[in-house]
Design an enzyme around this catalytic site. Structure first.
Site, short mmCIF file in Angstrom:
data_model
loop_
_atom_site.label_atom_id
_atom_site.label_comp_id
_atom_site.label_asym_id
_atom_site.label_seq_id
_atom_site.Cartn_x
_atom_site.Cartn_y
_atom_site.Cartn_z
CG ASP A 121 -32.63 12.46 -18.81
OD1 ASP A 121 -33.81 12.14 -19.03
OD2 ASP A 121 -32.06 12.31 -17.71
CE1 TYR B 195 -31.36 13.46 -11.87
CE2 TYR B 195 -31.43 14.43 -14.06
CZ TYR B 195 -31.38 13.32 -13.24
OH TYR B 195 -31.35 12.06 -13.81
CE LYS C 116 -34.44 10.72 -15.46
NZ LYS C 116 -33.76 11.96 -15.88
N GLY D 97 -25.02 6.73 -16.56
CA GLY D 97 -24.05 6.23 -15.59
C GLY D 97 -22.97 5.38 -16.20
CG ASN E 167 -20.44 1.97 -12.96
OD1 ASN E 167 -19.83 1.29 -13.77
ND2 ASN E 167 -21.70 1.72 -12.66
CG LEU F 207 -15.62 2.86 -15.06
CD1 LEU F 207 -16.80 2.22 -15.76
CD2 LEU F 207 -14.40 1.95 -15.14
#
Length: 354
Positions: free
Chosen positions: A68, A73, A98, A257, A260, A264
């Site tokens: 992706d 980006y 996108k 994500g 996050n 994590l």
């Protein structure tokens, strides 16, 4: 293009990173682990070109076949690098990018809309290319974005298009203007035409705000969506309303994500990122409680974080945005771990008490 590999076997089935799972009604299948390429654009720090290519080649070597990217980006850097690495592969793969942002330059005499205020979910880019974004969700904007991405990627066909970062948190006072362009201004119509022509296999939203997906389903039929950070160990805000809705509408969800923004997956020491910014103290405390539970079960926190979303039948694949071969191999090892079932009940109890 990877053809569909049969029906999904359910949350009890054992998955590994390269398990192929049907992507909704698109006729495509994606690996349970996909590679998100935001780091190639310089997310949180510069990424040398050689390291970017090594990362992409490592993903390929390990059997990852879903990638992706997005014009945003690195202000098109990620699309250029991703396309260069993938376009001459002879085995099939799935690629999503996108739409909603056009890239331009500020040249003398060019009449551009004023640059929008920086939205709270934009992390910035350390070695991005010298362009600036202009949001355009209209019919013409979507079509131009598709054409531009084809040329940057060097691919005649793109598999999935996600409408990028439509939402009230992202756009603030300009949200209604952009939403009208997507709905009344023909943005969704452009995506429908591209799908009908066979130029793409499907489309949806690529957002941090689950509410935008809910609202979009009132306007059109979506095939699949990329949702970042809203069904994780730390944030389950999409669970009660959105996930049952997409299941009912047969819309596949790719979950980005999962860490996050890294908190994590990183050690407890040093600066930790949460939702693209430095983590607040209450989030750090919650993460440490999660880490303790995982240690009691002999499980790395990152392994719990990456496996958690895939337990839900609405989630088809998870995307990770590694910066190096070592990080990606760690993520693959985590998703391939066989976690004890009791860990999930212990996590739920701890979060309910916090």
């Amino acid at each position: 293009m990877i053809e569909q590999a049969g029906p999904q076997t359910g949350e009890a089935a054992r998955l590994d990173a390269t398990t192929l799972r049907p992507l909704g009604r698109t006729g495509l299948s994606v690996t349970a682990l996909g590679l998100g390429t935001a780091p190639l654009g310089g997310l949180y720090g510069p990424l040398p070109r050689s390291q970017a290519f090594d990362l992409l080649e490592c993903a390929w070597e390990q059997g990852i076949r879903y990638f992706d990217t997005a014009p945003m980006y690195g202000m098109t850097r990620s699309e250029h690098l991703t396309g260069h690495a993938l376009r001459e592969k002879t085995e099939p793969f799935i690629l999503s990018t996108k739409v909603g942002r056009l890239m331009t330059t500020d040249r003398a005499g060019r009449r551009l809309p004023p640059e929008p205020p920086k939205n709270p979910l934009d992390p910035g880019w350390y070695n991005g290319l010298p362009f600036r974004e202009v949001f355009d969700y209209s019919y013409d904007g979507i079509m131009r974005s598709y054409d531009d991405s084809q040329q940057r990627l060097g691919l005649a066909r793109l598999d999935i298009l996600y409408v990028h970062d439509i939402g009230r948190v992202t756009h603030g006072a300009l949200h209604d203007h952009h939403w009208d362009a997507l709905t009344k201004g023909g943005g969704f119509r452009a995506l429908q035409e591209l799908k009908a022509a066979g130029d793409i296999a499907g489309f949806g939203l690529g957002v941090n705000e689950w509410e935008a997906i809910r609202d979009a389903l009132e306007e059109t039929d979506l095939d699949c969506c990329l949702l970042a950070g809203r069904y994780t160990l730390l944030d389950r805000s999409a669970e009660q309303t959105l996930l049952p809705l997409v299941q009912k509408r047969e819309v596949a969800v790719v979950l980005g994500g999962v860490f996050n923004s890294g908190i994590l997956a990183t050690p407890a020491r040093g600066v930790q990122k949460f939702d693209y910014a430095d983590a607040p103290s209450d989030v750090v405390i919650k993460v440490e409680a999660l880490r303790e539970i995982c240690e009691e079960h002999g499980v790395p926190l990152g392994a719990a974080a990456i496996n958690f979303p895939l337990r839900h039948p609405a989630i088809t694949s998870v995307l990770v945005g590694a910066r190096s071969r070592a990080q990606l191999l760690q993520n693959i090892a985590w998703i391939d771990m066989d976690l004890p079932e009791a860990i999930w009940a212990d996590i739920d109890r701890a979060l309910n008490q916090s």
